[in-house]
Design a protein around this motif. Structure first.
Motif, PDB file in Angstrom:
ATOM      1  N   SER A  14       0.806  -1.223   0.000  1.00 35.60           N
ATOM      2  CA  SER A  14       0.000   0.000   0.000  1.00 35.60           C
ATOM      3  C   SER A  14       0.837   1.271   0.000  1.00 35.60           C
ATOM      4  O   SER A  14       0.333   2.339  -0.366  1.00 35.60           O
ATOM      5  N   LYS A 203      -8.952   2.519   2.593  1.00 35.16           N
ATOM      6  CA  LYS A 203      -8.649   1.124   2.259  1.00 35.16           C
ATOM      7  C   LYS A 203      -9.781   0.442   1.500  1.00 35.16           C
ATOM      8  O   LYS A 203     -10.945   0.809   1.603  1.00 35.16           O
ATOM      9  N   VAL A 229      -5.784  -3.262   0.950  1.00 42.42           N
ATOM     10  CA  VAL A 229      -4.831  -2.346   0.304  1.00 42.42           C
ATOM     11  C   VAL A 229      -5.440  -0.945   0.259  1.00 42.42           C
ATOM     12  O   VAL A 229      -6.654  -0.767   0.369  1.00 42.42           O
TER      13      VAL A 229
END
Length: 244
Positions: A14, A203, A229
């Protein structure tokens, strides 16, 4: 007015996604599903190596409350040392007493351990029975900012307290709203409070690339084949909303 967007992440995957989308600081965590726990040493080192923006590591050894035992404190002090050795730019800390007041002894020890890097005080402030006393202590000890929802479940619901905190601190530390921040409410929160930083995860999940999936075995309560992610579009849309 320029607004800095901090993105909390719980995977190295991420980090570049958030950075490319426009994040200007990373809060490095594991297990965002439990509110964020301390990253491993290897994860810290990898983040420091690949990041082109500041990375602050949360120091939280377990989920649950912020009333810490001696063993917890020993772990947190060691994790602060690890974060410094890994090359992180700062740490995110917090601890409370049983009565809900800030634990000045533990927090003071963590501030000393973090000497030379930046410090954010995390959402322990939102469970604090005397938040303005805590702010006085944190300002006196040169903490950079607090991450807070304004003592509410969501920052949008804590706007009045966020305004009061910003007025009380008068720029001696930064008030950074977080919890439930999205493209739909980020500008309202900023405009109402006058703060210059905001925090979100943005997210989503992606599906595992595993070709073989034994869906009869699970590692916990979630989906083992759904990977959390950062969603770059959420970060971009938040930034766009803030500039409108």
């Amino acid at each position: 007015m320029s607004v800095l967007v901090e993105v909390c992440i719980d995977s190295i995957e991420s980090l570049p996604i958030a950075e490319r989308a426009g994040a200007k600081r990373i809060e490095l965590c594991s297990s965002l599903a439990t509110g964020g726990l301390t990253a491993s040493a290897g994860y810290m080192k990898a983040a420091a190596r690949v990041a082109g923006i500041p990375v602050y590591g949360i120091i939280r050894p377990r989920e649950g409350d912020f009333l810490y035992s001696g063993d917890d404190v020993e772990i947190m002090l060691e994790d602060i040392h690890t974060a410094k050795q890994a090359g992180l730019n700062g740490v995110v800390i917090g601890a409370l007493q049983a009565d809900g007041k800030i634990d000045e002894t533990i927090v003071g020890d963590m501030i000393k351990a973090a000497s030379g890097i930046g410090i954010t005080f995390h959402r322990a402030i939102d469970h604090c029975s005397a938040p303005f006393d805590a702010l006085e202590f944190l300002m006196a000890h040169k903490v950079e900012r607090i991450l807070t929802s304004g003592l509410a479940k969501r920052a949008e619901d804590g706007i009045e307290m966020l305004k009061d905190m910003a007025a009380f601190t008068q720029g001696r530390l930064s008030i950074m709203p977080g919890a439930g921040v999205s493209p739909d409410n980020a500008k309202r929160i900023i405009d109402a409070t006058g703060v210059t930083e905001i925090h979100l995860s943005g997210k989503t999940t992606r599906q595992s690339h595993m070709a073989f999936k034994n869906e009869n075995a699970t590692m916990g309560n979630g989906d083992d084949f759904a990977i959390t992610v950062t969603n770059p579009e959420t970060i971009k849309d938040t930034l766009a909303a803030l500039t409108r």
